[in-house]
Design an enzyme around this catalytic site. Structure first.
Site, PDB file in Angstrom:
ATOM      1  N   ASN A   7       0.851  -1.190   0.000  1.00  0.00           N
ATOM      2  CA  ASN A   7       0.000   0.000   0.000  1.00  0.00           C
ATOM      3  C   ASN A   7       0.892   1.248   0.000  1.00  0.00           C
ATOM      4  OD1 ASN A   7      -1.435   2.258   1.070  1.00  0.00           O
ATOM      5  ND2 ASN A   7      -3.077   0.889   1.682  1.00  0.00           N
ATOM      6  N   ASP A   9      -0.087   4.491  -0.069  1.00  0.00           N
ATOM      7  CA  ASP A   9      -0.763   5.735   0.351  1.00  0.00           C
ATOM      8  C   ASP A   9       0.150   6.675   1.125  1.00  0.00           C
ATOM      9  OD1 ASP A   9      -3.023   4.532  -0.646  1.00  0.00           O
ATOM     10  OD2 ASP A   9      -3.945   4.160   1.308  1.00  0.00           O
ATOM     11  N   HIS A  10       0.995   6.080   1.981  1.00  0.00           N
ATOM     12  CA  HIS A  10       1.802   6.935   2.861  1.00  0.00           C
ATOM     13  C   HIS A  10       2.843   7.744   2.109  1.00  0.00           C
ATOM     14  CE1 HIS A  10       0.011   5.648   6.554  1.00  0.00           C
ATOM     15  NE2 HIS A  10       0.097   4.405   6.139  1.00  0.00           N
ATOM     16  N   ARG A  18       3.961  18.533   2.134  1.00  0.00           N
ATOM     17  CA  ARG A  18       4.735  19.704   1.744  1.00  0.00           C
ATOM     18  C   ARG A  18       4.196  20.374   0.483  1.00  0.00           C
ATOM     19  NH1 ARG A  18       9.972  20.363   4.103  1.00  0.00           N
ATOM     20  NH2 ARG A  18      10.268  21.929   2.498  1.00  0.00           N
ATOM     21  N   HIS A  43      -5.604   3.584  -1.756  1.00  0.00           N
ATOM     22  CA  HIS A  43      -6.936   3.914  -1.244  1.00  0.00           C
ATOM     23  C   HIS A  43      -7.265   5.342  -1.660  1.00  0.00           C
ATOM     24  CE1 HIS A  43      -9.631   4.131   2.652  1.00  0.00           C
ATOM     25  NE2 HIS A  43     -10.299   4.449   1.558  1.00  0.00           N
ATOM     26  N   ARG A  45      -9.429   8.047  -0.978  1.00  0.00           N
ATOM     27  CA  ARG A  45     -10.415   8.432   0.035  1.00  0.00           C
ATOM     28  C   ARG A  45     -11.285   9.560  -0.497  1.00  0.00           C
ATOM     29  NH1 ARG A  45      -8.904   6.401   5.447  1.00  0.00           N
ATOM     30  NH2 ARG A  45     -10.656   7.643   6.157  1.00  0.00           N
ATOM     31  N   ARG A  49      -7.136  12.760   0.854  1.00  0.00           N
ATOM     32  CA  ARG A  49      -6.063  13.242   1.742  1.00  0.00           C
ATOM     33  C   ARG A  49      -4.684  12.707   1.347  1.00  0.00           C
ATOM     34  NH1 ARG A  49      -7.403   9.919   7.238  1.00  0.00           N
ATOM     35  NH2 ARG A  49      -9.432  10.874   6.940  1.00  0.00           N
ATOM     36  N   GLU A  70      -8.601   0.379  -3.330  1.00  0.00           N
ATOM     37  CA  GLU A  70      -9.379   0.365  -2.097  1.00  0.00           C
ATOM     38  C   GLU A  70     -10.300   1.590  -2.087  1.00  0.00           C
ATOM     39  OE1 GLU A  70      -8.055   0.837   2.276  1.00  0.00           O
ATOM     40  OE2 GLU A  70      -6.639  -0.466   1.296  1.00  0.00           O
ATOM     41  N   THR A 100      -6.934   6.342   9.974  1.00  0.00           N
ATOM     42  CA  THR A 100      -6.831   5.272   8.972  1.00  0.00           C
ATOM     43  C   THR A 100      -8.099   4.426   9.117  1.00  0.00           C
ATOM     44  OG1 THR A 100      -5.508   3.366   8.252  1.00  0.00           O
ATOM     45  CG2 THR A 100      -5.493   3.836  10.603  1.00  0.00           C
ATOM     46  N   THR A 101      -8.306   3.466   8.221  1.00  0.00           N
ATOM     47  CA  THR A 101      -9.517   2.650   8.301  1.00  0.00           C
ATOM     48  C   THR A 101      -9.543   1.936   9.656  1.00  0.00           C
ATOM     49  OG1 THR A 101      -9.085   2.248   5.971  1.00  0.00           O
ATOM     50  CG2 THR A 101     -10.906   1.036   6.947  1.00  0.00           C
ATOM     51  N   GLU A 151     -10.958  -9.398   2.875  1.00  0.00           N
ATOM     52  CA  GLU A 151      -9.707  -9.020   3.538  1.00  0.00           C
ATOM     53  C   GLU A 151     -10.027  -8.938   5.018  1.00  0.00           C
ATOM     54  OE1 GLU A 151      -7.243  -5.898   1.846  1.00  0.00           O
ATOM     55  OE2 GLU A 151      -6.643  -5.289   3.879  1.00  0.00           O
ATOM     56  N   HIS A 195      -3.915  -4.625   7.625  1.00  0.00           N
ATOM     57  CA  HIS A 195      -3.992  -3.545   8.607  1.00  0.00           C
ATOM     58  C   HIS A 195      -3.155  -3.849   9.843  1.00  0.00           C
ATOM     59  CE1 HIS A 195      -5.357   0.142  10.327  1.00  0.00           C
ATOM     60  NE2 HIS A 195      -5.984   0.396   9.206  1.00  0.00           N
ATOM     61  N   GLY A 217       1.026  -1.420   4.415  1.00  0.00           N
ATOM     62  CA  GLY A 217       1.466  -0.101   3.991  1.00  0.00           C
ATOM     63  C   GLY A 217       2.430   0.562   4.948  1.00  0.00           C
ATOM     64  N   HIS A 218       1.914   0.976   6.109  1.00  0.00           N
ATOM     65  CA  HIS A 218       2.680   1.843   7.006  1.00  0.00           C
ATOM     66  C   HIS A 218       4.049   1.270   7.363  1.00  0.00           C
ATOM     67  CE1 HIS A 218       3.230   4.894  10.102  1.00  0.00           C
ATOM     68  NE2 HIS A 218       3.713   3.920  10.861  1.00  0.00           N
TER      69      HIS A 218
HETATM   70  N1  PXP Z   1      -5.948  -2.938   4.209  1.00  0.00           N
HETATM   71  C1  PXP Z   1      -6.888  -1.970   4.323  1.00  0.00           C
HETATM   72  C2  PXP Z   1      -8.282  -2.302   3.942  1.00  0.00           C
HETATM   73  C3  PXP Z   1      -6.543  -0.677   4.777  1.00  0.00           C
HETATM   74  O1  PXP Z   1      -7.467   0.273   4.874  1.00  0.00           O
HETATM   75  C4  PXP Z   1      -5.196  -0.407   5.092  1.00  0.00           C
HETATM   76  C5  PXP Z   1      -4.793   0.965   5.534  1.00  0.00           C
HETATM   77  O2  PXP Z   1      -4.864   1.849   4.473  1.00  0.00           O
HETATM   78  C6  PXP Z   1      -4.258  -1.436   4.947  1.00  0.00           C
HETATM   79  C7  PXP Z   1      -4.664  -2.702   4.525  1.00  0.00           C
HETATM   80  C8  PXP Z   1      -2.808  -1.236   5.269  1.00  0.00           C
HETATM   81  O3  PXP Z   1      -2.695  -0.991   6.645  1.00  0.00           O
HETATM   82  P1  PXP Z   1      -1.262  -0.615   7.245  1.00  0.00           P
HETATM   83  O4  PXP Z   1      -0.907   0.725   6.662  1.00  0.00           O
HETATM   84  O5  PXP Z   1      -1.517  -0.578   8.716  1.00  0.00           O
HETATM   85  O6  PXP Z   1      -0.313  -1.687   6.827  1.00  0.00           O
END
Ligand code: PXP
Length: 251
Positions: A7, A9-10, A18, A43, A45, A49, A70, A100-101, A151, A195, A217-218
């Site tokens: 993922n 997104d981050h 910035r 994702h 959103r 964001r 997502e 986050t979700t 999931e 997650h 992701g994170h």
């Molecule tokens: N799966 C879903 C459905 C999510 O919403 C997220 C967070 O965006 C993730 C996986 C990834 O989570 P994490 O960033 O904690 O790894």
């Protein structure tokens, strides 16, 4: 083999913080692929964001591995998915105030409309996955609604793992995930998880039966700051698949 969905997104969060054009989530996807990512997850959103519409468009055109898109189950997002035609869509609940979700979909409250949205996406050849809590009833409902995959939300599991003191406690914490995975598989659903997974807990996913994919992701993006994205992805894939692998654990 458990596939790793990365993922990104981050990376977009950092870019947007910035107001710059870098780091680019699209470039991040390419580096994740170099490290062996089996799919790329983003994702979009409702408040945009992190990932923006143009990112999704570019990702769809440039990545070589499947895109897992997502989204919340809204008319707007389902329309964008229809235009984007990703390999898969994961439907998630979304609240504007959340960081986050925060949890899985409430399938007890699922409307007829959700079933129609799932059908519309499937009719376009998109694999539909539902983000759900590790509850047996949700696996049955997901199948009834027409999803092909679930999931399993591992967020609560991961929090509890941080506090577990003994191996027995750690093993016991896996039970709901294992049970949910078995039931989902019996229903003919593909089993994914996601997650909160990180370099300290992902190896435990090897004990979840029928698990095909983990979306993370994170932890990966955070580790990439120190070791680079391809290396962070390689390490996570090893954790998901190699029982012997013992990494440096930094978070
Ligand atoms: N799966 C879903 C459905 C999510 O919403 C997220 C967070 O965006 C993730 C996986 C990834 O989570 P994490 O960033 O904690 O790894």
């Amino acid at each position: 083999m458990i596939r790793l969905g990365v993922n990104i997104d981050h990376v977009a969060t950092l870019r947007n913080a910035r107001g710059e054009t870098y780091p680019s989530p699209v470039q991040a996807a390419a580096f994740a692929e170099l490290g062996g990512a089996d799919n790329i997850t983003c994702h979009l959103r409702e408040d945009r964001r992190h990932i923006r519409d143009a990112d999704v468009e570019l990702l769809r055109r440039t990545i070589q591995v499947p895109l897992n898109f997502e989204i919340a189950a809204t008319d707007e997002m389902v329309r964008i998915a229809g235009q984007t035609r990703p390999h898969a869509v994961t439907l998630v609940p979304e609240k504007r105030q959340e960081l986050t979700t925060e949890g899985g979909l409430d399938l007890n409250q699922a409307s007829k409309k959700l079933g129609e949205q799932i059908k519309a996406l499937r009719d376009l050849g998109i694999v539909v996955s539902l983000f759900v809590e590790p509850e047996v009833e949700d696996m049955v409902m997901a199948h009834k609604l027409g999803a092909q995959a679930i999931e399993i939300h591992s967020g609560h599991y991961c929090r509890k793992m941080q506090e577990a003191k003994t191996t027995a406690e750690q093993v016991a914490l896996l039970k709901p995930l294992q049970e949910a995975a078995r039931v989902a598989h019996d229903q003919g659903l593909q089993v994914h998880v996601g997650h909160g997974l990180n370099y300290g807990n992902a190896q435990w996913m090897q004990h979840v039966p029928h698990l095909e994919e983990a979306n993370i992701g994170h932890a990966i993006v955070a580790r990439a700051v120190f070791v680079g994205l391809p290396q962070a992805v390689r390490e996570m894939k090893a954790l998901l698949n190699d029982p012997q692998y013992r990494p440096y654990i930094g978070g």
